[in-house]
Each structure stands twice: as structure tokens, then as C-alpha cells.
Design an enzyme around this catalytic site. Sequence first.
Site, PDB file in Angstrom:
ATOM      1  N   ARG A   1       3.948  18.038   3.576  1.00  0.00           N
ATOM      2  CA  ARG A   1       2.623  17.931   4.203  1.00  0.00           C
ATOM      3  C   ARG A   1       1.839  19.227   3.968  1.00  0.00           C
ATOM      4  NH1 ARG A   1       5.319  14.324   8.368  1.00  0.00           N
ATOM      5  NH2 ARG A   1       6.263  16.131   9.358  1.00  0.00           N
TER       6      ARG A   1
ATOM      7  N   PHE B   1      -0.044   4.615   3.958  1.00  0.00           N
ATOM      8  CA  PHE B   1       1.104   4.699   4.869  1.00  0.00           C
ATOM      9  C   PHE B   1       1.027   5.977   5.719  1.00  0.00           C
ATOM     10  CE2 PHE B   1       2.274   2.763   0.800  1.00  0.00           C
ATOM     11  CZ  PHE B   1       2.703   1.499   1.191  1.00  0.00           C
TER      12      PHE B   1
ATOM     13  N   ASP C   1      -2.846   2.446   7.330  1.00  0.00           N
ATOM     14  CA  ASP C   1      -1.538   2.063   7.863  1.00  0.00           C
ATOM     15  C   ASP C   1      -1.657   0.682   8.504  1.00  0.00           C
ATOM     16  OD1 ASP C   1       1.150   3.944   8.490  1.00  0.00           O
ATOM     17  OD2 ASP C   1       1.013   2.107   9.683  1.00  0.00           O
ATOM     18  N   SER C   2      -0.553  -0.057   8.491  1.00  0.00           N
ATOM     19  CA  SER C   2      -0.584  -1.401   9.077  1.00  0.00           C
ATOM     20  C   SER C   2      -0.288  -1.396  10.576  1.00  0.00           C
ATOM     21  CB  SER C   2       0.419  -2.307   8.364  1.00  0.00           C
ATOM     22  OG  SER C   2       1.701  -1.726   8.423  1.00  0.00           O
TER      23      SER C   2
ATOM     24  N   ASP D   1       3.519   7.434   0.895  1.00  0.00           N
ATOM     25  CA  ASP D   1       4.803   7.693   1.560  1.00  0.00           C
ATOM     26  C   ASP D   1       5.212   6.411   2.296  1.00  0.00           C
ATOM     27  OD1 ASP D   1       7.019   8.915   2.693  1.00  0.00           O
ATOM     28  OD2 ASP D   1       5.882   9.829   4.327  1.00  0.00           O
TER      29      ASP D   1
ATOM     30  N   CYS E   1      11.841   6.963   0.098  1.00  0.00           N
ATOM     31  CA  CYS E   1      12.912   7.394   1.019  1.00  0.00           C
ATOM     32  C   CYS E   1      14.023   6.347   1.037  1.00  0.00           C
ATOM     33  CB  CYS E   1      12.368   7.662   2.415  1.00  0.00           C
ATOM     34  SG  CYS E   1      11.619   6.229   3.187  1.00  0.00           S
TER      35      CYS E   1
HETATM   36  N1  SAH Z   1       3.656   9.885   5.859  1.00  0.00           N
HETATM   37  C1  SAH Z   1       4.004   9.674   7.231  1.00  0.00           C
HETATM   38  C2  SAH Z   1       5.186   8.736   7.399  1.00  0.00           C
HETATM   39  C3  SAH Z   1       5.001   7.362   6.800  1.00  0.00           C
HETATM   40  S1  SAH Z   1       6.114   6.191   7.431  1.00  0.00           S
HETATM   41  C4  SAH Z   1       4.241  11.025   7.908  1.00  0.00           C
HETATM   42  O1  SAH Z   1       4.269  12.060   7.223  1.00  0.00           O
HETATM   43  O2  SAH Z   1       4.382  11.062   9.119  1.00  0.00           O
HETATM   44  C5  SAH Z   1       5.613   4.697   6.727  1.00  0.00           C
HETATM   45  C6  SAH Z   1       4.407   4.040   7.377  1.00  0.00           C
HETATM   46  O3  SAH Z   1       4.087   2.906   6.605  1.00  0.00           O
HETATM   47  C7  SAH Z   1       4.577   3.523   8.792  1.00  0.00           C
HETATM   48  O4  SAH Z   1       3.617   4.110   9.617  1.00  0.00           O
HETATM   49  C8  SAH Z   1       4.335   2.003   8.703  1.00  0.00           C
HETATM   50  O5  SAH Z   1       3.581   1.506   9.788  1.00  0.00           O
HETATM   51  C9  SAH Z   1       3.542   1.910   7.439  1.00  0.00           C
HETATM   52  N2  SAH Z   1       3.616   0.645   6.681  1.00  0.00           N
HETATM   53  C10 SAH Z   1       4.711  -0.058   6.343  1.00  0.00           C
HETATM   54  N3  SAH Z   1       4.396  -1.096   5.534  1.00  0.00           N
HETATM   55  C11 SAH Z   1       3.048  -1.052   5.361  1.00  0.00           C
HETATM   56  C12 SAH Z   1       2.116  -1.836   4.624  1.00  0.00           C
HETATM   57  N4  SAH Z   1       2.520  -2.860   3.883  1.00  0.00           N
HETATM   58  N5  SAH Z   1       0.824  -1.493   4.668  1.00  0.00           N
HETATM   59  C13 SAH Z   1       0.414  -0.435   5.411  1.00  0.00           C
HETATM   60  N6  SAH Z   1       1.246   0.359   6.101  1.00  0.00           N
HETATM   61  C14 SAH Z   1       2.548   0.051   6.083  1.00  0.00           C
END
Ligand code: SAH
Length: 420
Positions: free
Chosen positions: A236, A252, A274-275, A322, A362
Site C-alpha cells: 500500500r 477490490f 468493491d462488491s 487485489d 493471494c
Molecule cells: N486491497 C484490499 C483487500 C482486498 S480483499 C486491502 O488492501 O485492504 C478483496 C475484496 O474484493 C473484498 O473487499 C471483496 O468484497 C471484494 N470482491 C470480491 N469479489 C468481487 C467482485 N467480483 N467484484 C468486486 N469486488 C469483489
Amino acid sequence: MRSEDKKRRSGKGSKHPASPLTPHPSPAKLILKSGREKSLKRRHPWVFSGAVANVRGEPGPGETVGVWSATGEFLAVAAYSPQSQITARVWAWEERAIDRAFFKERVARAVAQRRELLDGAATEACRLIHGESDGLPGVVADRYGDTIVLQLTSAGADRWREEIADALLEAAGISRVWERSDAEVRNLEGLPAATGPLRGDRQPTQIIVTENGLMFQLDLEHGHKTGFYLDQRENRLRVRRLARGGDVLDGFCYTGGFALNAAVGGARSVLALDSSAEALALAQANARLNDLSGVDWVGGDVFQMLRHLRDGRRQFDLIVLDPPKFAPTAAHVPKAARAYKDINLLAFKLLRPGGLLVTFSCSGGVSADLFQKIVAGSALDAGVAAQIIERLGPGPDHPTALNFPEGDYLKGLICRVARQ
Ligand code: SAH
């Protein structure tokens, strides 16, 4: 739930005390099939069910067993998990008692290593115990300010909950431990979810931690993992430094980790997707907390939204992807590979010449090598020439023991699209 857990756990210590007089802590033994001791000899800490010839004695879930080769050679002391495909997880390679003193020693070692590795500011929010790689299979402990969140995911770890909690309090000098043992993998071990306060009385509902100068509010009760993705701390910060003056897209975004770093790093615009409505609500609260108003938070499916942005001919200078774990195991890899290919291809199309893609996987099932191949395929199909300018991984508080390559789950690439 907590009181039920207490009942379930009561008597645990008395049933199987480790006497200092008995060098071997348990009469129970796992005898391996002929030739199946090889991985243990390389110090890989898992015994798979298919490798076990027979079980001597009647060990219960989580109890300590000796692991022996077919020829009668002692191999390890391990925790028995009768319900899991991973029948035993190794605590130690020498014959020794697994008891309160053992956990005190291992936990103290792990906590001391974080102090050496991270500066003071970063240790306010950091991983203190990283499972197998810290010699404590099934144990994850994250520190968030004055609270430790403990996640136990194996029968062995579950059995020693109280000893681990006490050892953590002592080693970290913190009075509150909150349990978040609700990861799905517990089902594989036949363990019910266990969440709630383990030590300390106050419910840690409103925890705010500072990471590299930015404040994040955490939902320790319902948030992902133990509440935050601590493994991305350094990455980050990397994005913060790359974002200056650019149009940034954070796919995400969860609670805003990368997006807020891009904003504080001086991005011209930040679009965060984000979803999860809960994640976005917390992300917006985090933006307010840090007085960062410029981020555009949008809910929905990233796969669809990236297509929309492409159709609208939007362009970005930096894109962070991510996503969640698309392939937790090898069986999910083909489908996961298509998903990674898809989002990275769309991202390459959305980048301006000279733009940067910061992309992660991940998934334990996807190796760094495979991930690079997938991203290369994405660039090819997007019709762009790109270079890897940096490889990323988790911070030093998420070590990977060399004898446990499965621990190497998070891999990232920074790719630069060629200037025309
Ligand atoms: N980058 C973030 C962590 C990401 S975790 C950090 O540094 O804190 C992955 C995220 O993807 C979650 O918040 C989840 O809600 C989201 N997610 C999962 N599938 C998704 C999709 N198809 N579309 C949008 N968001 C999604």
C-alpha cells in the site's frame, strides 16, 4: 457461543497433562506407511491421511502424537486431526513435551522477531504469529493497537487456545485477546466457529489503527480475515509513492487500503470499486477519518465494471487489482486462471501508455510462476507490451518458512505498459 465453547473446552488441560517426567508427551503414535517419511525428513510440517499406516492408542482431536516411520524411526511430535486430510501437523522435530512452556517459548520467539523486523509505528498493526512459518500450525495472531485477534484453524491449535492466549498476553504486553476462529477451513477439521473475547473484558468494537500515518477503522467482529489485510502494508505504501499526479483505479478496494494511500500520495483522481456494501461503508468512514474526500467509491462487480470502463474509453495511470483468493487449492486453478486473465487483460486495456498495473494473487494454488504467465497472457491478448518492474510479496511479519512453501501465498507484480 463463547460460553458453549468454554464448556466444550473445559477439562481439556486435565485430560492430557504433559508431565515433565515423561519425555514423550503422549503414548499415542502415528505410524507412517513405508517410504512416506520423506517429506517429514525435509521438515515439511504436514502428515497427510494417505501417508498413515496406523494409529496406536486413541488420540482425540488436537491431542499430541508421536510420528514414526514404518521402520520405527522417530520423526516428529504433532497435533492429531482425525477429521482432516491433514491428519497431523508438526509441533516439534525432537521428542519433547507439548505443554504451556512450549507455547510460551514459540509465541515469545515469534513476537520478538516482529519487534526486530518492524519499526515501532508498523508494529501497532502487524501479524505476530503466522502459522506454520512460525512453528505454530493453525495459529494466526494479529495485533491491532491494544488488541490481539487470534484465529485458530486446526484441531491442535484449538486445543491449546488458553495457553496460546496467555503466552500472547505475556509476550506482547497486551491485555485484550479477541478470538476470530470462524474461518471456513475449521469445517475441514470438524471444529465449530468460535468468536468472542478470550482475555480482557471490553468488546473491541471500534478499533482504529494507524498504518504508515493513515488511520483505518476495523470491524474485528465481521471484517475479512482478522479485520484487515495486514499482508499488504508495504505494498500500500508502494502504491502511495507511485500514485502522484495520476488517475488511479483500485479494483477490490475493501476498506480502502490502496485507494486511500493513492489519495494521500497525491493522485489526481481515485476510483475505488468493491462488491461489498459493508466494506465500502467502512472505506468511506476511513476516508472521512483521514480527511480525504477525493475518492469515488463505487459498488458492484469488478469484472462488469472494468468492461464498462473499457467501453466508456476511460483511461488510468495506475491500476491496483487485489482480488480475493480465486484458487484456495489446486482444484480451483483452471477457473481462477481465467478470472485472473480476464481482469488483468481489462486492466491493461485501461492503462495509458507508460501506465502501471499493480496486480496480486493471494491464491495458494497459483504459484508466482503461473501468475506471471497468466499476466503475460493478459498483456498479449490486450495487445500491449509491458515489463515487470517490481515483484511484490507480503511484509516481513508474514514470513514463509523455507520448509513450508505453501506459506508463500501472496504474490504481486508491478508492470509498466510501454510508452508509445
Ligand atoms: N486491497 C484490499 C483487500 C482486498 S480483499 C486491502 O488492501 O485492504 C478483496 C475484496 O474484493 C473484498 O473487499 C471483496 O468484497 C471484494 N470482491 C470480491 N469479489 C468481487 C467482485 N467480483 N467484484 C468486486 N469486488 C469483489
